[in-house]
Write an enzyme that holds these catalytic residues in place. Structure first.
Site, PDB file in Angstrom:
ATOM      1  N   HIS A  93      53.822  62.082  14.394  1.00 20.97           N
ATOM      2  CA  HIS A  93      52.868  62.544  13.392  1.00 20.97           C
ATOM      3  C   HIS A  93      51.877  63.490  14.040  1.00 20.97           C
ATOM      4  CE1 HIS A  93      50.074  62.547  10.023  1.00 20.97           C
ATOM      5  NE2 HIS A  93      51.121  62.157   9.315  1.00 20.97           N
ATOM      6  N   ASP A 107      57.496  57.693   6.397  1.00 19.44           N
ATOM      7  CA  ASP A 107      58.864  57.880   5.895  1.00 19.44           C
ATOM      8  C   ASP A 107      59.879  56.916   6.504  1.00 19.44           C
ATOM      9  OD1 ASP A 107      58.342  59.919   4.093  1.00 19.44           O
ATOM     10  OD2 ASP A 107      58.337  61.429   5.670  1.00 19.44           O
TER      11      ASP A 107
HETATM   12  N1  ACO Z   1      61.855  62.901  17.458  1.00 13.72           N
HETATM   13  C1  ACO Z   1      61.977  63.401  18.701  1.00 13.72           C
HETATM   14  N2  ACO Z   1      61.026  64.113  19.311  1.00 13.72           N
HETATM   15  C2  ACO Z   1      59.885  64.316  18.618  1.00 13.72           C
HETATM   16  C3  ACO Z   1      59.694  63.816  17.331  1.00 13.72           C
HETATM   17  C4  ACO Z   1      60.724  63.083  16.745  1.00 13.72           C
HETATM   18  N3  ACO Z   1      60.614  62.576  15.520  1.00 13.72           N
HETATM   19  N4  ACO Z   1      58.477  64.178  16.905  1.00 13.72           N
HETATM   20  C5  ACO Z   1      57.923  64.872  17.881  1.00 13.72           C
HETATM   21  N5  ACO Z   1      58.769  64.968  18.934  1.00 13.72           N
HETATM   22  C6  ACO Z   1      58.539  65.642  20.206  1.00 13.72           C
HETATM   23  C7  ACO Z   1      58.810  67.124  20.039  1.00 13.72           C
HETATM   24  O1  ACO Z   1      60.151  67.460  20.307  1.00 13.72           O
HETATM   25  C8  ACO Z   1      57.844  67.708  21.024  1.00 13.72           C
HETATM   26  O2  ACO Z   1      58.369  67.544  22.313  1.00 13.72           O
HETATM   27  P1  ACO Z   1      58.224  68.709  23.427  1.00 13.72           P
HETATM   28  O3  ACO Z   1      56.750  68.843  23.648  1.00 13.72           O
HETATM   29  O4  ACO Z   1      58.976  68.172  24.574  1.00 13.72           O
HETATM   30  O5  ACO Z   1      58.815  69.929  22.817  1.00 13.72           O
HETATM   31  C9  ACO Z   1      56.633  66.794  20.926  1.00 13.72           C
HETATM   32  O6  ACO Z   1      57.144  65.536  20.496  1.00 13.72           O
HETATM   33  C10 ACO Z   1      55.596  67.287  19.926  1.00 13.72           C
HETATM   34  O7  ACO Z   1      56.241  67.443  18.663  1.00 13.72           O
HETATM   35  P2  ACO Z   1      55.893  68.538  17.602  1.00 13.72           P
HETATM   36  O8  ACO Z   1      57.074  68.787  16.720  1.00 13.72           O
HETATM   37  O9  ACO Z   1      55.282  69.746  18.254  1.00 13.72           O
HETATM   38  O10 ACO Z   1      54.768  67.784  16.794  1.00 13.72           O
HETATM   39  P3  ACO Z   1      54.099  68.284  15.459  1.00 13.72           P
HETATM   40  O11 ACO Z   1      52.755  67.728  15.412  1.00 13.72           O
HETATM   41  O12 ACO Z   1      54.230  69.756  15.327  1.00 13.72           O
HETATM   42  O13 ACO Z   1      55.035  67.674  14.312  1.00 13.72           O
HETATM   43  C11 ACO Z   1      56.098  66.077  12.998  1.00 13.72           C
HETATM   44  C12 ACO Z   1      54.800  66.460  13.693  1.00 13.72           C
HETATM   45  C13 ACO Z   1      56.569  67.238  12.115  1.00 13.72           C
HETATM   46  C14 ACO Z   1      55.834  64.885  12.081  1.00 13.72           C
HETATM   47  C15 ACO Z   1      57.163  65.710  14.061  1.00 13.72           C
HETATM   48  O14 ACO Z   1      56.753  64.548  14.767  1.00 13.72           O
HETATM   49  C16 ACO Z   1      58.533  65.528  13.470  1.00 13.72           C
HETATM   50  O15 ACO Z   1      59.264  66.518  13.304  1.00 13.72           O
HETATM   51  N6  ACO Z   1      58.930  64.273  13.109  1.00 13.72           N
HETATM   52  C17 ACO Z   1      60.202  64.021  12.476  1.00 13.72           C
HETATM   53  C18 ACO Z   1      60.142  64.401  11.001  1.00 13.72           C
HETATM   54  C19 ACO Z   1      59.312  63.424  10.204  1.00 13.72           C
HETATM   55  O16 ACO Z   1      59.442  62.219  10.325  1.00 13.72           O
HETATM   56  N7  ACO Z   1      58.461  63.984   9.320  1.00 13.72           N
HETATM   57  C20 ACO Z   1      57.624  63.190   8.418  1.00 13.72           C
HETATM   58  C21 ACO Z   1      56.197  63.211   8.863  1.00 13.72           C
HETATM   59  S1  ACO Z   1      55.176  62.239   7.781  1.00 13.72           S
HETATM   60  C22 ACO Z   1      55.074  63.168   6.385  1.00 13.72           C
HETATM   61  O17 ACO Z   1      55.028  64.351   6.418  1.00 13.72           O
HETATM   62  C23 ACO Z   1      55.100  62.512   5.110  1.00 13.72           C
END
Ligand code: ACO
Length: 375
Positions: A261, A312
């Site tokens: 998140h 989710d």
């Molecule tokens: N699985 C694996 N790795 C992850 C995940 C995940 N679910 N979430 C974050 N990471 C990793 C990224 O790959 C990144 O790693 P890196 O620095 O080595 O490249 C690091 O953690 C930071 O992640 P970002 O994507 O930059 O985080 P951001 O704050 O931009 O995104 C988000 C947040 C979109 C929720 C992200 O965690 C994600 O894509 N999660 C999966 C999708 C999801 O569950 N979305 C629902 C969110 S709740 C809602 O909107 C209702």
């Protein structure tokens, strides 16, 4: 070429885009209008929470009765709208259909371009009451079944389950679904709420802003994740396969849906509530393995990546145990979140300034036009 001072905040991380008094996140505490989500989930209903979100206070008995009656008056779809919806293809993603359906609904709304407070309130009631009806209508049309007319004296949760399945839902099922709607109603400046505020900030109408919210929610990084969580659990198949599946998925740098998140670093409080709901619902169903698998994946993700489940993750198995089709999980999110979007749109109108950020230039410079024949 203009270069701005300071780093670009990719994804607007940490940027304070506006003031808001609707919902707040402080560490792992989510509050709507100052009431914690735990307090509301334990004591309130979806409709009462909607009143709170829209009015900044809890309703008196007669005010809640009036809101329920207003929703009851607007919950059915007009025959002209139903005829128009029947023309739309149903072999599409339900969120794409819903986006088009809400836009189409705006064409029939006599208040569509009236920006007065009274007209905006009428549209707020209509959009919130009809969203569940639209989603159920899609399901019935897709399945080639007759539409089920909603009942004016029932809650949105009751009516959704009734229209979806064509039979009266149990009190327990309605309670679980109502709590799910309450938990998803608002969440500070999330991607879809922000998009509705951006559209509203040009003083565009409520239907246009809500359509943008549906578009943003559809994506797998936002509301679309709940559908993908269940697909992930099915792809993994069994508890024995979780570890090996995760090895491959992480090696391939796949995002594991339902984890991580932008704001919560110590856990999403909604996920905690939904976790116990998932346990209860899946154990009462014929497929308790989905909760068990979810908890193992949850533990592995924390140990390996330090990532915790978001809203989710456990909602997916709750909806699955309720017999709701996978691709309807995200539309259900919209059934609830439309009420939060409306609170944001109204707040935006009340202290509006158009959103117009700048972009840091990283394109070509000093180009000279050459005629097409010479290229
Ligand atoms: N699985 C694996 N790795 C992850 C995940 C995940 N679910 N979430 C974050 N990471 C990793 C990224 O790959 C990144 O790693 P890196 O620095 O080595 O490249 C690091 O953690 C930071 O992640 P970002 O994507 O930059 O985080 P951001 O704050 O931009 O995104 C988000 C947040 C979109 C929720 C992200 O965690 C994600 O894509 N999660 C999966 C999708 C999801 O569950 N979305 C629902 C969110 S709740 C809602 O909107 C209702």
């Amino acid at each position: 070429m203009q270069v701005y001072e300071g780093a670009v905040d990719r994804g607007l991380e940490g940027v304070i885009a506006c003031t808001t008094g609707i919902s707040s996140i402080v560490d792992a505490t989510l509050s709507y209008r100052g009431y914690t989500i735990e307090d509301l989930a334990a004591n309130s209903s979806f409709e009462e929470t909607v009143f709170l979100l829209w009015n900044n206070r809890l309703p008196k008995k007669e005010e809640l009765a009036k809101l329920n009656a207003d929703f009851g008056r607007e919950v059915a779809l007009e025959p002209d709208l139903i005829s128009a919806l029947k023309v739309l293809p149903t072999d599409v993603h339900p969120m794409a259909w819903l986006r088009t359906a809400v836009s189409t609904m705006g064409l029939w709304d006599a208040d569509a371009n009236d920006m007065s407070d009274e007209a905006n309130h009428r549209k707020a009631i209509r959009l919130s009451a009809k969203m569940a009806t639209l989603v159920a209508t899609f399901c019935r049309l897709r399945a080639g079944k007759d539409l089920v007319a909603p009942k004016a004296d029932k809650s949105i949760a009751w009516n959704f389950l009734y229209m979806l399945n064509g039979s009266e839902p149990s009190t327990d099922m309605v309670k679980v679904f109502d709590t799910c709607l309450l938990l998803h109603a608002d969440h500070e400046l999330n991607c879809s709420a922000f998009s509705t505020r951006v559209v509203a900030s040009s003083l565009s109408d409520m239907h246009s802003a809500i359509v943008s919210g549906i578009g943003a929610l559809k994506g797998p990084l936002h509301g679309g994740a709940n559908e993908q969580v269940m697909r992930t659990l099915k792809e993994i198949g069994s508890e024995d396969n979780i570890s090996a599946w995760l090895d491959t998925a992480l090696a391939e740098k796949r995002k594991i849906m339902g984890f991580g998140h932008r704001v919560y670093k110590n856990g999403d409080p909604r996920a905690k509530i939904l976790r116990s709901m998932s346990k209860e619902m899946t154990e009462a169903s014929s497929e308790p393995q989905w909760f068990k698998m979810s908890t193992i994946l949850d533990k592995e993700m924390e140990e390996r990546k330090g990532l915790l489940p978001n809203v989710d993750f456990y909602s997916a198995s709750v909806y699955y145990a309720m017999g709701i089709p996978l691709d309807i999980f995200t539309p259900i999110f919209a059934v609830s979140r439309v009420t939060g979007w409306i609170a944001h749109i109204l707040e935006q109108y009340s202290k509006n300034r158009i959103y117009r950020p700048r972009g840091q230039w990283d394109g070509k410079v000093n180009q000279t036009y050459t005629p097409i024949e010479s290229r």
